[in-house]
Structure formats: structure tokens, C-alpha cells
Design an enzyme around this catalytic site. Structure first.
Site, PDB file in Angstrom:
ATOM      1  N   LYS A 167       1.973   4.474  13.695  1.00 29.81           N
ATOM      2  CA  LYS A 167       1.072   5.100  12.721  1.00 29.81           C
ATOM      3  C   LYS A 167      -0.104   5.763  13.440  1.00 29.81           C
ATOM      4  O   LYS A 167      -0.414   6.927  13.201  1.00 29.81           O
ATOM      5  CB  LYS A 167       0.557   4.039  11.734  1.00 29.81           C
ATOM      6  N   ASP A 185       0.577   4.981   6.032  1.00 30.79           N
ATOM      7  CA  ASP A 185      -0.355   3.866   5.862  1.00 30.79           C
ATOM      8  C   ASP A 185      -0.091   3.229   4.495  1.00 30.79           C
ATOM      9  O   ASP A 185       0.881   3.593   3.812  1.00 30.79           O
ATOM     10  CB  ASP A 185      -1.812   4.332   6.036  1.00 30.79           C
TER      11      ASP A 185
END
Ligand code: SF4
Length: 281
Positions: A167, A185
Site C-alpha cells: 500500500k 486502504d
């Protein structure tokens, strides 16, 4: 002007136009099923899903033309540090912490040689400061050892660095190096699940599934716009369905209040007025 001020206007109620009477039960059942939003999305083809996802993205582009990374940074290393600090912390709090931190630790060498106790004090307000200090010192040391102190710009190299997962790597690639990346997320995962863009739950699988729906060149802006929508409109607990401009394309319409006035009060952020104008309020 978009007509989304009520449940009917949002396309979630049967048309008011009179239809001829059916003479058998079967066509009546089909007609009822077609009028049901759940049936409409359950019967969706792959092509229909691609078209709906792209239509929703165009609407998000209209809603959030200037969506951006909400972390403050001026260099790729600063973005990497801010992203590490943003774990379990709001971007606002990170942005309050980083000006002094970046001034004290301007490069990889500074993090590599940092006094742990002093570094921890700088980042304490962001929470989990001991783990984060370890990540920052490790990052500085790895950059010095393997990359001449410079942050690399490929996914493979980034994810091998301490404190940087997939991420964070995608945030860095998309925002510091202009390499398209999808950032999965908590907001992104919640919204694409609500929209039935994918049934995957693993972040990497979500990333790949969504990447097949939306053109690669849009991936970074897609991430920003979905996250903006998640923070401002489609909240985890009370999504503002009755004032949401994605309502007609959303299988989860009704997860939050559908009354337009109640929903409008739930919209947050500096874009609230613009968003309410788009839904005709
Ligand atoms: S706010 Fe409601 S209608 Fe809008 S995207 Fe979220 S769940 Fe769907």
C-alpha cells in the site's frame, strides 16, 4: 443538474410511468425483479460491471476534480516517511508532526544515524512511535546500504524496504514518481466492496480486480477520488446515501440514511457545498 435528491430520483424506486397489465404471473415476476435494485445488480454482466465502474469513476471525477494525496511532502523520502507515520493515524495529525521532523532529518543518512529516543519524541503524536521509529531508522540504513541513500522507484524494490508494504509503495509510486498505482486502504476496500466492483477481501486481490475495471493511467487519481468519497460521503458507519451522487449506480444504496436532508448533514469536508450542488440541493 443531476436528479438525486430523493430515493426515486436516485433510480432506486420503480418508474412511475404506467405499464400495461400482464396476463400471466411470469412476466409480472420479471417486471418486479427488474424494478428491484438488488435484482438489477445481481444480474449484472461483466460488461455491465465495467461500464458501471467507469461511469461511477466519471462521476467521482466530477465530484472531486482536485483529489490528491492529503499528506504533505516535498520529496519521495518525505512521502515515504509520512506514509509510514500515517498507519493508525490521521493525515491531519501526521501533517502537524512532519514539518519539524523533516527539518531535523533531511535525508536517509539522518534517519540511519538517528538517536532512537530523540526520533521517538518527534513522532510520538502519531502513535505506535516505537515501531515507527524502528521502521524509519531501518529505512534510512537500507537506503544507504543498497540505494545510495535514494528511494528506488519500482514496486519490487520499494516493498523490500523496512516499513514499506504494498500500500505504501503504491502511494509513493503514484504520488512521487508518477507511476500509476492503486492504493487499497480501509476506505478503498470498503467502498469497492459496497459498489460490488469485487467480492475479494485480500488487498492485493482487490487491487488486481479493480485494476481490470479502470484504465491504468487513472489508477492513482482513482485511489484519491475513492478515498475522498469514503472520507466525505460514504462513511463506514453512516454513509450519506440520500445525498450521494453515486446512488443510482450503487448496490448498497440504503446502507445509510436515504432522507436527503438527513444525508446532506452527514457530508463532510471543504467540498460539501459543491457535492450538494451536484445532487441538486
Ligand atoms: S453513500 Fe450510500 S449510495 Fe453512496 S456510495 Fe456509499 S453506500 Fe452507495
Amino acid at each position: 443538474m443531476r436528479e438525486t435528491g430523493s430515493a426515486a430520483a436516485n433510480g432506486h424506486e420503480p418508474s412511475a410511468v404506467a405499464e400495461p397489465l400482464e396476463t400471466t404471473a411470469e412476466p409480472t415476476r420479471r417486471r418486479r425483479a427488474a424494478a428491484s435494485p438488488k435484482a438489477k445488480f445481481a444480474a449484472e454482466t461483466r460488461l455491465g460491471l465495467v461500464r458501471r465502474a467507469r461511469r461511477m469513476y466519471r462521476t467521482l471525477t466530477e465530484a472531486f476534480p482536485d483529489a490528491h494525496c492529503e499528506l504533505d511532502f516535498t520529496t519521495p523520502l518525505e512521502l515515504a516517511v509520512a506514509t509510514i507515520l500515517s498507519a493508525q493515524c490521521t493525515d491531519v495529525r501526521v501533517n502537524m508532526t512532519t514539518p519539524a521532523l523533516f527539518a531535523r532529518y533531511p535525508d536517509a543518512k539522518a534517519y540511519a544515524e538517528a538517536d532512537r529516543t530523540e526520533l521517538e519524541e518527534y513522532i510520538r503524536p502519531t502513535g505506535f512511535y516505537r515501531n515507527k521509529a524502528s521502521a524509519l531508522i531501518g529505512l534510512g540504513q537500507a537506503l544507504l546500504a543498497d540505494h545510495d541513500g535514494v528511494l528506488p522507484h519500482t514496486l519490487d524494490e520499494l516493498v523490500r524496504l523496512p516499513g514499506i508494504g504494498r500500500k505504501t509503495a503504491n502511494v509513493i509510486l503514484g504520488n512521487a514518481f508518477d507511476v500509476p498505482g492503486i492504493t487499497v486502504d480501509t476506505h478503498f476496500a470498503r467502498l469497492v466492496t459496497r459498489w460490488r466492483w469485487t467480492t475479494e477481501t485480500d488487498p492485493v486481490k482487490i487491487e488486481h480486480a479493480v485494476g481490470e475495471l479502470i484504465e491504468r493511467k487513472e489508477w492513482t487519481m482513482l485511489s484519491h477520488r475513492v478515498i475522498f468519497h469514503g472520507r466525505r460521503v460514504c462513511h463506514a458507519r453512516k454513509p450519506a446515501c440520500g445525498a450521494c451522487l453515486l446512488a443510482k449506480d450503487c448496490p448498497s444504496f440504503g446502507a445509510g440514511p436515504t432522507d436527503p436532508a438527513t444525508a446532506a448533514a452527514l457530508i463532510k469536508g471543504p467540498e460539501a457545498e459543491h457535492l450538494l450542488e451536484l445532487v441538486g440541493r
